[in-house]
Design a protein around this motif. Structure first.
Motif, PDB file in Angstrom:
ATOM      1  N   VAL A 240       0.845  -1.187   0.000  1.00 41.71           N
ATOM      2  CA  VAL A 240       0.000   0.000   0.000  1.00 41.71           C
ATOM      3  C   VAL A 240       0.885   1.244   0.000  1.00 41.71           C
ATOM      4  CG1 VAL A 240      -1.638   1.346   1.371  1.00 41.71           C
ATOM      5  CG2 VAL A 240      -1.917  -1.129   1.161  1.00 41.71           C
ATOM      6  N   ARG A 241       0.546   2.207  -0.833  1.00 44.00           N
ATOM      7  CA  ARG A 241       1.290   3.465  -0.893  1.00 44.00           C
ATOM      8  C   ARG A 241       0.350   4.637  -0.604  1.00 44.00           C
ATOM      9  NH1 ARG A 241       2.256   5.184  -5.240  1.00 44.00           N
ATOM     10  NH2 ARG A 241       1.114   3.756  -6.608  1.00 44.00           N
ATOM     11  N   LEU A 242       0.850   5.619   0.092  1.00 47.71           N
ATOM     12  CA  LEU A 242       0.117   6.864   0.251  1.00 47.71           C
ATOM     13  C   LEU A 242       0.321   7.697  -1.001  1.00 47.71           C
ATOM     14  CD1 LEU A 242       0.948   7.741   3.977  1.00 47.71           C
ATOM     15  CD2 LEU A 242      -1.079   6.584   3.065  1.00 47.71           C
ATOM     16  N   THR A 243      -0.764   8.253  -1.528  1.00 45.45           N
ATOM     17  CA  THR A 243      -0.697   8.975  -2.805  1.00 45.45           C
ATOM     18  C   THR A 243      -0.803  10.488  -2.639  1.00 45.45           C
ATOM     19  OG1 THR A 243      -3.086   8.659  -3.092  1.00 45.45           O
ATOM     20  CG2 THR A 243      -1.619   7.019  -4.088  1.00 45.45           C
ATOM     21  N   GLY A 244      -0.879  10.963  -1.417  1.00 46.07           N
ATOM     22  CA  GLY A 244      -0.912  12.393  -1.142  1.00 46.07           C
ATOM     23  C   GLY A 244      -0.359  12.649   0.243  1.00 46.07           C
ATOM     24  N   HIS A 245      -0.018  13.912   0.521  1.00 46.16           N
ATOM     25  CA  HIS A 245       0.613  14.207   1.800  1.00 46.16           C
ATOM     26  C   HIS A 245      -0.268  15.024   2.733  1.00 46.16           C
ATOM     27  CE1 HIS A 245       1.712  17.626  -0.799  1.00 46.16           C
ATOM     28  NE2 HIS A 245       1.689  18.351   0.321  1.00 46.16           N
ATOM     29  N   ARG A 246      -1.512  15.278   2.345  1.00 40.99           N
ATOM     30  CA  ARG A 246      -2.443  15.997   3.204  1.00 40.99           C
ATOM     31  C   ARG A 246      -3.672  15.129   3.489  1.00 40.99           C
ATOM     32  NH1 ARG A 246      -0.991  21.027   5.599  1.00 40.99           N
ATOM     33  NH2 ARG A 246       0.457  22.105   4.192  1.00 40.99           N
ATOM     34  N   PRO A 247      -4.277  15.244   4.684  1.00 37.31           N
ATOM     35  CA  PRO A 247      -5.525  14.516   4.954  1.00 37.31           C
ATOM     36  C   PRO A 247      -6.602  14.890   3.940  1.00 37.31           C
ATOM     37  CG  PRO A 247      -4.594  15.362   6.998  1.00 37.31           C
ATOM     38  CD  PRO A 247      -3.786  15.976   5.876  1.00 37.31           C
ATOM     39  N   VAL A 248      -7.546  13.973   3.735  1.00 33.47           N
ATOM     40  CA  VAL A 248      -8.544  14.157   2.680  1.00 33.47           C
ATOM     41  C   VAL A 248      -9.578  15.216   3.037  1.00 33.47           C
ATOM     42  CG1 VAL A 248      -8.248  11.812   1.828  1.00 33.47           C
ATOM     43  CG2 VAL A 248      -9.937  12.252   3.633  1.00 33.47           C
ATOM     44  N   SER A 249      -9.683  15.615   4.316  1.00 31.32           N
ATOM     45  CA  SER A 249     -10.640  16.638   4.726  1.00 31.32           C
ATOM     46  C   SER A 249     -10.214  17.196   6.074  1.00 31.32           C
ATOM     47  CB  SER A 249     -12.057  16.060   4.826  1.00 31.32           C
ATOM     48  OG  SER A 249     -12.131  15.132   5.907  1.00 31.32           O
ATOM     49  N   ALA A 250     -10.856  18.292   6.465  1.00 37.07           N
ATOM     50  CA  ALA A 250     -10.580  18.867   7.780  1.00 37.07           C
ATOM     51  C   ALA A 250     -10.999  17.919   8.896  1.00 37.07           C
ATOM     52  CB  ALA A 250     -11.306  20.209   7.922  1.00 37.07           C
ATOM     53  N   VAL A 251     -12.109  17.210   8.684  1.00 38.12           N
ATOM     54  CA  VAL A 251     -12.561  16.232   9.681  1.00 38.12           C
ATOM     55  C   VAL A 251     -11.538  15.102   9.804  1.00 38.12           C
ATOM     56  CG1 VAL A 251     -14.339  14.510  10.207  1.00 38.12           C
ATOM     57  CG2 VAL A 251     -14.995  16.782   9.374  1.00 38.12           C
TER      58      VAL A 251
END
Length: 317
Positions: A139-150
């Motif tokens: 599994v790889r992370l494809t972004g470095h920011r959470p998907v939402s504020a929640v």
């Protein structure tokens, strides 16, 4: 519980420490600026929890870290240059993935106080466990920011919980507490950061979510209740994917595999509370910790809900 502490006003010593405890890197700062570095680390199982305070602007050029590195900024800022040529700034109150584990990275820590949480990327694959085979595509992370504020708030809360457990000498030394916390962290990362994990059941998963799957899983759980096991381990023992396993438990028992395991461990704690004596040095906290319950208050609430009395009355009976 392993820990370390580093305090220095030498740029050279700081670079040597970072090379020894993170990855190979070159660092620098503006001439004439006073250097002060304070770093502490606590360990919770295989997860390192670091607090860093740099009272200067530190430029860095580093080799791949080889670990998932989550960063939370308290003050100052971190300027991160990614391999694709983009740059991002982590400001106070923000968190995210500092760098992909397999790529070099560079940037500037701008007079910052921040926290980083690091663990092996293989933990994400173990928790995601799309099938019972062990030769899964990582599994790889494809972004470095959470998907939402929640999602960011949830991840921050879980990271705070990890630090609370690591600071508790009883909880941090209990293997089941550490393993449960680590799995929870990895699962939270998968649900709050974009990744290649596929968490929704397929048609094949739905076909496999039958009572025999539950029967095999329950037998495995009962035989391994005291061990560090994950959903992937339970799915492998049940000959189905982790998604099918989760669906089977929801469909036939109206719960999840890990919630069922928690119920079995609560029963184990109950049996020890019943059979042990405080005269032998046993306490509710130590027995709860041995069965993976890090928070005495939550354990007491769960115990009272299951057995109708506070745990200390069982131990003292």
């Amino acid at each position: 519980m392993e820990s370390l502490a580093f305090h220095s006003d030498s740029l050279g010593d700081t670079e040597e420490f970072l090379n020894s405890n993170y990855t190979r890197m070159r660092i620098g700062t503006s001439t004439g600026v006073a250097v002060r570095t304070d770093i502490t680390r606590k360990m919770l199982g295989p997860v390192s929890l670091d607090d860093l305070d740099l009272s200067f602007d530190m430029k860095y050029d580093a080799q791949p870290l080889g670990k998932i590195c989550l960063c939370e900024v308290d003050s100052g800022s971190i300027e991160e240059n990614y391999a694709d040529g983009t740059t991002d700034f982590f400001q106070p109150g923000e968190l995210g993935l500092l760098t992909p584990p397999d790529l070099p990275y560079s940037g500037v820590v701008h007079h910052a106080r921040y926290r980083i949480t690091m663990f092996d990327p293989a933990l994400l694959t173990r928790v995601a466990a799309a099938s019972p085979e062990h030769d899964l595509e990582p599994v790889r992370l494809t972004g470095h920011r959470p998907v939402s504020a929640v999602a960011a708030k949830h991840l921050s809360d879980v990271l705070g919980h990890m630090r609370g457990v690591a600071a508790d000498p009883v909880a941090s030394e209990a293997p089941l507490i550490a393993s449960t916390a680590v799995q929870y962290l990895a699962a939270t990362v998968l649900h709050t950061l974009p990744s290649t994990a596929h968490l929704d059941p397929t048609a094949g998963d739905r076909n496999d979510a039958h009572p025999d799957t539950v029967r095999r899983a329950v037998a495995y759980l009962e035989a391994h209740v005291c061990e560090d096991i994950s959903v992937a381990d339970i799915a492998a023992a049940s000959y189905v994917s982790a998604r099918a396993l989760q669906l089977a438990f929801r469909r036939h028992l109206d719960t999840t595999p890990m919630a069922y395991l928690r119920r079995l461990r609560l029963r184990g704690a109950h049996e020890q509370l019943r059979d042990f004596s405080p005269d032998d040095g046993h306490t509710v906290t130590s027995i709860a910790a041995a069965w993976g319950f890090a928070h005495p208050g939550r354990f007491a609430t769960a115990y009272r809900g299951a057995y109708g009395r506070p745990p200390h009355t069982t131990l003292s009976a």
